[in-house]
Design an enzyme around this catalytic site. Structure first.
Site, short mmCIF file in Angstrom:
data_model
loop_
_atom_site.label_atom_id
_atom_site.label_comp_id
_atom_site.label_asym_id
_atom_site.label_seq_id
_atom_site.Cartn_x
_atom_site.Cartn_y
_atom_site.Cartn_z
N ASN A 12 0.89 -1.17 0.00
CA ASN A 12 0.00 0.00 0.00
C ASN A 12 0.92 1.21 0.00
OD1 ASN A 12 -1.79 2.05 0.53
ND2 ASN A 12 -2.31 1.37 2.62
N LYS A 14 0.20 4.26 -0.32
CA LYS A 14 -0.37 5.47 0.30
C LYS A 14 -0.07 6.69 -0.58
CE LYS A 14 -0.08 3.14 4.70
NZ LYS A 14 0.00 3.21 6.16
N HIS A 98 -9.42 1.43 4.41
CA HIS A 98 -8.19 1.58 5.17
C HIS A 98 -8.42 2.51 6.36
CE1 HIS A 98 -4.10 2.65 6.27
NE2 HIS A 98 -3.77 1.50 5.71
N GLU A 100 -6.75 4.82 7.57
CA GLU A 100 -6.47 6.24 7.33
C GLU A 100 -7.65 6.91 6.64
OE1 GLU A 100 -2.71 5.59 5.39
OE2 GLU A 100 -1.89 4.92 7.30
N GLU A 170 -5.93 -5.10 10.11
CA GLU A 170 -4.92 -4.09 10.41
C GLU A 170 -5.25 -3.40 11.74
OE1 GLU A 170 -2.70 -2.94 6.59
OE2 GLU A 170 -4.26 -1.46 6.94
N GLY A 176 2.01 2.10 10.77
CA GLY A 176 2.95 3.20 10.66
C GLY A 176 3.59 3.59 11.98
N SER A 216 2.93 -2.39 10.27
CA SER A 216 4.38 -2.50 10.50
C SER A 216 4.92 -3.89 10.20
CB SER A 216 4.73 -2.05 11.92
OG SER A 216 4.31 -0.71 12.14
#
Ligand code: PGA
Length: 254
Positions: A12, A14, A98, A100, A170, A176, A216
């Protein structure tokens, strides 16, 4: 990993990589992963970078996906892209939900569900992301959270369509942050998602759905995470931007 299910290692990207940077990256990773076909390899790219990445990936088994899709077919949705637009560009895979997107752009289980149904109706394969936040894990309600997300995000999705759904577990606290779920935590929670799938669709669908871990994952922890029976791959952010690191994760999946 489990021989019954396809292992999928997805990057991904991003909001990273211009078209030229994506081309350089794919040119670097292509020879490294050549012939490593025990897993599917996908990079999900920013919309403007997709065409360059596809061109660079030609002749390899690397697939290029998108990072989101809107649920409407067309219309007054400034800044959004439809499933029809993506498939017209030869894009088969798309990340939806996701954390985010949920955290910074107001996406909810309802919009994630609408986007998922639209992508599936257009023939795409969806990488559906879900996972608990730190407070939920600390409160001991992870199972309830991921079960509820699984049910809400997949409402109305048929068993037949589930053949084109990959789930990415996730934990939000691990994305991150450099914090990784332990292999045991990842395995347990992927198993809880599989239980929710079993309730919705029965054992056969639950047992055949690929469930990735993301948060991560890197060249150091991938082998141990992927050794767990319920972890069928990875959705990788940071380490998907460095060819050697991503290649090491692909190696761990062979
Ligand atoms: P990370 O991102 O690997 O950088 O934690 C994973 C993701 O957000 O999909």
């Amino acid at each position: 990993m489990n021989a019954k299910r396809r292992t999928v290692i997805a990057g991904n990207w991003k909001m990273n990589f211009t078209p030229a940077e994506a081309t350089a990256f794919i040119n670097e990773i292509k020879p490294l992963v050549a012939g490593k076909d025990a897993c599917d390899i996908i990079f999900c790219a920013p919309y403007v970078t997709i065409a360059a990445a596809q061109a660079a990936a030609e002749g390899s088994h690397i697939k290029i996906g998108a990072e989101n899709v809107h649920f409407a077919e067309k219309g007054a949705y400034t800044g959004e892209v439809s499933a029809k637009m993506l498939t017209a560009c030869g894009v088969e895979y798309v990340i939806i939900g996701h954390s985010e997107r949920r955290q910074y752009f107001g996406e909810t289980d309802e919009t994630v569900n609408l986007r998922t149904k639209a992508a599936l109706a257009a023939g795409m394969t969806v990488i559906l992301c879900l996972g608990e936040v730190k407070e939920q894990r600390l409160a001991g309600i992870t199972k309830e959270v991921v079960s509820m997300q699984t049910k809400l995000d997949l409402a109305g999705v048929t068993a037949e369509e589930m053949k084109r759904v990959i789930i990415a577990y996730e934990p939000v606290w691990a994305i991150g942050t450099g914090l990784t779920a332990t292999p045991e935590q990842a395995d347990e929670t992927c198993g809880q998602i599989r239980d929710a799938l079993c309730e919705l669709y029965g054992k056969e669908v639950a047992e055949s759905t690929t469930i990735q871990y993301g948060g991560s994952m890197n060249e150091k922890n991938a082998a141990e995470l992927l050794s767990k029976p319920n972890v069928d791959g990875g959705l990788i952010g940071g380490a998907s931007l460095v060819a050697a690191k991503f290649n090491a994760i692909v190696d761990a999946a062979q």
